[in-house]
Design an enzyme around this catalytic site. Structure first.
Site, PDB file in Angstrom:
ATOM      1  N   ILE A   1      -3.018  37.509 -33.126  1.00 44.68           N
ATOM      2  CA  ILE A   1      -2.614  36.252 -33.749  1.00 44.68           C
ATOM      3  C   ILE A   1      -2.754  35.097 -32.766  1.00 44.68           C
ATOM      4  O   ILE A   1      -3.156  33.991 -33.145  1.00 44.68           O
ATOM      5  CB  ILE A   1      -1.173  36.361 -34.276  1.00 44.68           C
ATOM      6  CG1 ILE A   1      -1.111  37.376 -35.430  1.00 44.68           C
ATOM      7  CG2 ILE A   1      -0.658  35.014 -34.752  1.00 44.68           C
ATOM      8  CD1 ILE A   1       0.288  37.664 -35.934  1.00 44.68           C
TER       9      ILE A   1
ATOM     10  N   TYR B   1      12.965  46.259 -32.298  1.00 42.96           N
ATOM     11  CA  TYR B   1      11.901  45.300 -32.572  1.00 42.96           C
ATOM     12  C   TYR B   1      12.306  44.376 -33.720  1.00 42.96           C
ATOM     13  O   TYR B   1      12.241  43.145 -33.602  1.00 42.96           O
ATOM     14  CB  TYR B   1      10.596  46.021 -32.922  1.00 42.96           C
ATOM     15  CG  TYR B   1       9.464  45.072 -33.235  1.00 42.96           C
ATOM     16  CD1 TYR B   1       8.707  44.504 -32.217  1.00 42.96           C
ATOM     17  CD2 TYR B   1       9.159  44.723 -34.554  1.00 42.96           C
ATOM     18  CE1 TYR B   1       7.687  43.609 -32.500  1.00 42.96           C
ATOM     19  CE2 TYR B   1       8.143  43.840 -34.847  1.00 42.96           C
ATOM     20  CZ  TYR B   1       7.405  43.282 -33.819  1.00 42.96           C
ATOM     21  OH  TYR B   1       6.398  42.388 -34.110  1.00 42.96           O
TER      22      TYR B   1
END
Length: 257
Positions: free
Chosen positions: A13, A148
């Site tokens: 990204i 996470y």
């Protein structure tokens, strides 16, 4: 000419943000740990788009690395108009299978670095009366799935809160929450992905395009795909106790291994 600083710029990204912003004519500050890879990226983007591409080698799991980037984004002589906090990683294994040291490193990169860099950038932007921050989170922020997801939930809550506090100052903040994106993320973590359905995968360039559109619309959360918007809509109305069981089973079936 405006300047964008992107952490974790050399892959996934982050690289997609760099390509798109350079194509749109923005100068860049590219941040990652691999100097050689950064230089190759900077040269390519400069030659292709005729923008300035500055290289800043920094490891955001260290205080020195965070401080180096914070100093750059706060520099009034070389203003940064857009900060993209993209650097991040995943740990392979469930809770208690991952060492506490590795969990803390994740929190350092995903939470402390985001806090410190956003604060440094937002302070300088508020003084100028303009600027934007995109903090890359994940749809994992909306479901109970380990450290996470918890770290990305913090990113979302932090970004929304700061956006409210800075409303009216000219500084915009947005949390970008994609699902599975075809990047180096899982490979670097040693996670297999063959068991993830094809329909769940997103293209990084399309994710970035949707994110920048949502930023211009003033959104504070961007979920850049109708499929994941629908899934997260269901997650919002599902009881947390039930959602936890579903996401655990789904993670075992479809999650990276």
């Amino acid at each position: 000419m405006t300047t964008a600083l992107i952490t974790g710029s050399t892959a996934g990204i982050g690289a997609a943000f760099a390509r798109r912003l350079a194509a749109d004519g923005h100068d860049l500050v590219l941040v990652a740990r691999d100097t050689e890879r950064l230089r190759d990226q900077a040269t390519e983007l400069h030659d292709r788009h005729r923008v300035e591409a500055e290289v800043l080698t920094a490891d955001l799991s260290t205080d020195d690395g965070i401080e180096a980037v914070a100093t750059r984004v706060a520099d009034p002589r070389r203003p940064v108009d857009l900060l993209v906090n993209n650097a991040g990683f995943g740990n392979k294994g469930r809770y208690l299978e991952v060492s506490v040291a590795d969990e803390l490193t994740m929190l350092k990169v995903h939470c402390e670095a985001v806090l410190r860099l956003t604060s440094a950038a937002a302070g300088a932007m508020r003084a100028r009366g303009r600027g934007s921050v995109i903090n890359v989170a994940s749809t994992a922020a909306f479901v109970p799935r380990g450290t996470y997801g918890a770290s990305k939930a913090w990113v979302v809550q932090f970004t929304q809160g700061v956006a409210m506090d800075l409303s009216g100052t000219g500084v915009r903040l947005m949390a970008l929450c994609p699902g599975f994106v075809r990047t180096e993320f899982h490979q670097r973590a040693g996670m297999g992905t063959d068991n993830i359905p094809k329909w769940m995968w997103l293209d990084a360039d399309k994710v970035v395009a949707a994110a920048l559109t949502d930023l211009t619309k003033g959104k504070t959360i961007s979920i850049p795909d109708p499929r994941y918007k629908a899934l997260m809509g269901v997650a919002k109305v599902t009881p947390r106790s039930l959602l936890g069981g579903v996401t655990t089973k789904t993670g075992r079936k479809y999650g990276p291994r």
